[in-house]
Structures are given as C-alpha cells and as structure tokens.
Design an enzyme around this catalytic site. Structure first.
Site, PDB file in Angstrom:
ATOM      1  N   ASP A   1       0.843  -1.197   0.000  1.00  8.89           N
ATOM      2  CA  ASP A   1       0.000   0.000   0.000  1.00  8.89           C
ATOM      3  C   ASP A   1       0.884   1.255   0.000  1.00  8.89           C
ATOM      4  O   ASP A   1       1.797   1.376   0.823  1.00  8.89           O
ATOM      5  CB  ASP A   1      -0.906   0.003   1.228  1.00  8.89           C
ATOM      6  CG  ASP A   1      -1.894   1.154   1.222  1.00  8.89           C
ATOM      7  OD1 ASP A   1      -3.002   0.976   0.680  1.00  8.89           O
ATOM      8  OD2 ASP A   1      -1.563   2.225   1.767  1.00  8.89           O
ATOM      9  N   ILE A   2       0.634   2.173  -0.935  1.00  5.95           N
ATOM     10  CA  ILE A   2       1.415   3.410  -1.003  1.00  5.95           C
ATOM     11  C   ILE A   2       0.988   4.322   0.147  1.00  5.95           C
ATOM     12  O   ILE A   2      -0.195   4.635   0.305  1.00  5.95           O
ATOM     13  CB  ILE A   2       1.194   4.123  -2.356  1.00  5.95           C
ATOM     14  CG1 ILE A   2       1.618   3.206  -3.512  1.00  5.95           C
ATOM     15  CG2 ILE A   2       1.987   5.434  -2.403  1.00  5.95           C
ATOM     16  CD1 ILE A   2       1.343   3.784  -4.883  1.00  5.95           C
TER      17      ILE A   2
ATOM     18  N   HIS B   1      -4.404  14.249  -9.709  1.00  2.00           N
ATOM     19  CA  HIS B   1      -4.536  12.827 -10.056  1.00  2.00           C
ATOM     20  C   HIS B   1      -3.531  12.387 -11.115  1.00  2.00           C
ATOM     21  O   HIS B   1      -3.173  11.205 -11.170  1.00  2.00           O
ATOM     22  CB  HIS B   1      -5.964  12.545 -10.520  1.00  2.00           C
ATOM     23  CG  HIS B   1      -6.971  12.615  -9.412  1.00  2.00           C
ATOM     24  ND1 HIS B   1      -7.148  11.600  -8.496  1.00  2.00           N
ATOM     25  CD2 HIS B   1      -7.831  13.600  -9.043  1.00  2.00           C
ATOM     26  CE1 HIS B   1      -8.083  11.932  -7.629  1.00  2.00           C
ATOM     27  NE2 HIS B   1      -8.518  13.146  -7.938  1.00  2.00           N
TER      28      HIS B   1
ATOM     29  N   ASP C   1      -1.393   9.053 -10.803  1.00  2.75           N
ATOM     30  CA  ASP C   1      -1.336   8.008 -11.835  1.00  2.75           C
ATOM     31  C   ASP C   1       0.108   7.666 -12.188  1.00  2.75           C
ATOM     32  O   ASP C   1       0.465   6.483 -12.339  1.00  2.75           O
ATOM     33  CB  ASP C   1      -2.081   8.464 -13.088  1.00  2.75           C
ATOM     34  CG  ASP C   1      -3.591   8.515 -12.890  1.00  2.75           C
ATOM     35  OD1 ASP C   1      -4.079   7.977 -11.869  1.00  2.75           O
ATOM     36  OD2 ASP C   1      -4.281   9.092 -13.749  1.00  2.75           O
TER      37      ASP C   1
ATOM     38  N   GLU D   1      -4.635   2.347  -4.445  1.00  3.28           N
ATOM     39  CA  GLU D   1      -3.180   2.431  -4.307  1.00  3.28           C
ATOM     40  C   GLU D   1      -2.577   1.138  -3.773  1.00  3.28           C
ATOM     41  O   GLU D   1      -1.441   1.127  -3.303  1.00  3.28           O
ATOM     42  CB  GLU D   1      -2.796   3.601  -3.386  1.00  3.28           C
ATOM     43  CG  GLU D   1      -3.179   3.425  -1.925  1.00  3.28           C
ATOM     44  CD  GLU D   1      -4.590   3.895  -1.610  1.00  3.28           C
ATOM     45  OE1 GLU D   1      -4.842   4.217  -0.444  1.00  3.28           O
ATOM     46  OE2 GLU D   1      -5.426   3.945  -2.533  1.00  3.28           O
TER      47      GLU D   1
END
Length: 268
Positions: free
Chosen positions: A132-133, A145, A149, A175
């Site tokens: 998980d970021i 965004h 991305d 994410e």
C-alpha cells in the site's frame, strides 16, 4: 492508455443499416443487389462490345462475378482483421489494469486460486504480499490525479523489477498492489517485501520539479495448514498491512504467527 481499434470508415454506417433491416431482409437485399450488379455490368459490357452471343455473355458474367468476389473478399478480410484486433484488445483489457499494465484483480485471483490450491494440495510453501502506497490520498490532493497516476505506474514498475517469472503482481485496487509468491518460504517472502520497500523508498520521484517522498507499507502472509480457502490468506495479509500502518508505515509486517520478528523501517 487504450489502443484505438482503427475501425474501417465504412463499417459503422453499414452496421447501423444492417441493424435497422434485420438479418433476413439484409441477406435477401444483399443477394438482390449482387444479382442486379452482375446483370447491369453484363449488359453494359455487351453493349460496349456490340456482341450478344452466349459464350460472350457467359464470359462477361464470370468476369463480373470475379470482380465482385474480389471486392467482397477485401471487405471480408478487413472485417476479419478488425475482429482479430478487437478480440486481442478485449482479451488484454479484460485481464490487465489499463493504468499500470499489471494483472487486474479478477485475473490475479483466478491465477492465484489455482496456484494456491496446488500449493495446499502438495504442501509447498507460498506467500501473499499486500503493498500500500503511504499517504497516497494526500499526494493526489496536493499534486493532482495525474501525479498519482504516474506514481502508481512507477511503483508498479519498481515492485516488479526483481520478481521471478512465476510471481504474480497485480494492482489490487486504488493504491494497493498484491503479490503472490509461489514456492516461497516465510523468510524469502519477507526478503522480497523488504527489497520492494527499499526500492520504492529510494525512488527519485518528482512532480513538476517538486520532489515527492514516497514509501510503502507492506503486509506478508504465508500458507498455513489451518487455511481453508484463499480468503484466509488474503485476510492475514490485510491484517499484517494494517499492523504496518499502525506502527508508523514504511515498514514490512508479517501475519499472525509467521515469525517472531519482522523487518523494521529504514531510517531516512
């Protein structure tokens, strides 16, 4: 990015007309059209030649049929080529995440379910790694965004750099990334997770010349004798990830009873 299918210009109007007519009327109309074209061309050529005997008429009809067959063959081949591209396009985007190019969640679960069943049946080790970021929402809010991305694409690339061919990496949602490691014992799984964490932390990621610190929290779970279904493994990886977040993020944590110790986060 989705690839264009490059439709022939004449295909959409023809498709619309066929839909309005229906299959059977369209079939008979097509036959009538071909017949009329052959007759018209035959009469035209006979008039131009000034001869109307049977051999000439037969030759003209054959030439007209051959010409029409060549045109129809070109149309059919164009349609088949378009169909082939459409099928490849559909197959790719039915199994791949369009942003990162990794397996999507559906394809990942399909592949892993089979591998997990084999590992459980033959008692071979395997592991699941959930990545998980950290603070991804904040990055999106601060930089937009488009930045988020790009970050997802780069984390996906970095995470897959040292994986084996048999390992399966996917964008699991938002994410989060999920990694399945077949034939991998607990120490091996923790080592892979820690290498991914270190590589992401060392990323030189920037947006509009503004450096953006990036780190990931990782949860690791391995197959155990008490696991009945793949969901048990997924739940343990999720619990380990929540533990990593609760303990300050930027670290690797293991599922319950995996090992007495876990990797600690590197100091900046």
């Amino acid at each position: 990015m989705h690839e264009p299918l490059d439709l022939p210009a004449w295909l959409p109007p023809l498709r619309s007309a066929l839909r309005r007519l229906g299959p059977r009327p369209a079939h008979w109309l097509f036959c009538a059209f071909i017949t009329l074209v052959c007759v018209a061309l035959s009469q035209l050529v006979v008039s131009l030649l000034g001869r109307g005997d049977r051999p000439t008429a037969a030759l003209i009809a054959a030439l007209c049929g051959l010409s029409l067959a060549a045109v129809l063959s070109a149309c059919v081949l164009a349609l088949l080529a378009h169909l082939d591209r459409a099928l490849r396009f559909t197959a790719r985007y039915a199994t791949r995440d369009s942003l990162t190019g990794l397996c999507n969640r559906r394809q990942f679960l399909s592949l892993v379910e089979r591998e997990w069943s084999l590992a459980r049946r033959y008692q071979t080790p395997c592991a699941l790694v959930l990545i998980d970021i950290d603070h991804f929402k904040r990055i999106n809010e601060a930089f937009g965004h488009a930045c988020g991305d790009m970050l997802l694409r780069q984390v996906a690339e970095v995470s897959g750099e040292t994986l084996r061919q048999a390992d399966v990496l996917c964008r699991y949602g938002g994410e989060e990334f999920m990694l399945f490691l077949p034939h991998t014992d607990p120490l091996g799984a923790l080592d892979v997770a820690e290498r991914i964490r270190e590589r992401v932390l060392a990323m030189d990621f920037a947006w509009n010349a503004h450096p953006v610190p990036v780190s990931v929290s990782i949860g690791v779970a391995v197959l155990k004798s008490g696991h009945v279904g793949l969901d048990d493994l997924l739940n343990e990886a999720d619990e380990a990830l929540h533990l990593a977040k609760a303990e300050g993020r930027n670290c690797v944590r293991a599922g319950p009873g995996l090992l007495p110790g876990t990797f600690s986060a590197l100091q900046a």
